[in-house]
Design an enzyme around this catalytic site. Sequence first.
Site, PDB file in Angstrom:
ATOM      1  N   GLN A   1       0.812  -1.225   0.000  1.00  0.00           N
ATOM      2  CA  GLN A   1       0.000   0.000   0.000  1.00  0.00           C
ATOM      3  C   GLN A   1       0.841   1.269   0.000  1.00  0.00           C
ATOM      4  O   GLN A   1       0.326   2.355  -0.237  1.00  0.00           O
ATOM      5  CB  GLN A   1      -0.950   0.014   1.210  1.00  0.00           C
ATOM      6  CG  GLN A   1      -1.980  -1.091   1.158  1.00  0.00           C
ATOM      7  CD  GLN A   1      -2.885  -1.051   2.366  1.00  0.00           C
ATOM      8  OE1 GLN A   1      -2.553  -1.586   3.413  1.00  0.00           O
ATOM      9  NE2 GLN A   1      -4.024  -0.393   2.245  1.00  0.00           N
TER      10      GLN A   1
ATOM     11  N   HIS B   1      -6.877  -9.673   5.674  1.00  0.00           N
ATOM     12  CA  HIS B   1      -6.969  -8.558   4.719  1.00  0.00           C
ATOM     13  C   HIS B   1      -5.565  -8.084   4.321  1.00  0.00           C
ATOM     14  O   HIS B   1      -5.271  -7.929   3.133  1.00  0.00           O
ATOM     15  CB  HIS B   1      -7.772  -7.419   5.378  1.00  0.00           C
ATOM     16  CG  HIS B   1      -7.904  -6.173   4.560  1.00  0.00           C
ATOM     17  ND1 HIS B   1      -9.114  -5.724   4.062  1.00  0.00           N
ATOM     18  CD2 HIS B   1      -6.981  -5.265   4.144  1.00  0.00           C
ATOM     19  CE1 HIS B   1      -8.914  -4.603   3.377  1.00  0.00           C
ATOM     20  NE2 HIS B   1      -7.632  -4.300   3.419  1.00  0.00           N
TER      21      HIS B   1
HETATM   22 ZN    ZN Z   1      -6.484  -2.729   2.596  1.00  0.00          ZN
END
Ligand code: ZN
Length: 197
Positions: free
Chosen positions: A48, A133
């Site tokens: 991310q 996740h």
């Molecule tokens: Zn995420």
Amino acid sequence: MEIVPFPHPALRWKSKPIVAIDERLRTVVREMFDLMYQSRGIGLAANQVALPWRLFVVNVTGEAEEKDQEFVFINPEIVRRRGNVEGEEGCLSIPNLYAKVRRAEQIVVRAFDLTGEEFEMKLDDLPSRVIQHEFDHIDGVMFTDRLSESARREVEPVLAEFEARFRKAQAAGEIPDDEALKRRLKEQEPAAASAGR
Ligand code: ZN
């Protein structure tokens, strides 16, 4: 360091195992925690922030003061999954989108911490969900990939909006094109980094 939005290619990258726990890694981990708190998240994966490393950080309280709730997972493996349960999820890479995802209810995760020590944890409830996740992120999987068909149809317009915004920024030269972003990811892979410099 910044959180890259969907559909940045880092979010579709299968990350490589980390080969050294060094000063740079420790700095990156600290920055990831800080960024996660600023963004009001409870987990953040290296993908991310456009780093193709098998690493994520978690603090399910989301509170920077709760230092003993900070966990770093380096080269994690989910060694057991049991049961399944549906729950709502969101993602810092697709802000303000929430949807129900079916996940294993209980997991056993094995990983290395920042001291290089291997550890194992058995988790249920929110921690189990967060780790599944984040684990998906380092394999290039988004939570929106795991929705039921009807839920998927509902979020499709939002994903299309994110896609349009990203492509527009690329066309305007504000974000490099996908090929350049992928080259950068390739350069940041752990093995390449240790062989190169
Ligand atoms: Zn995420």
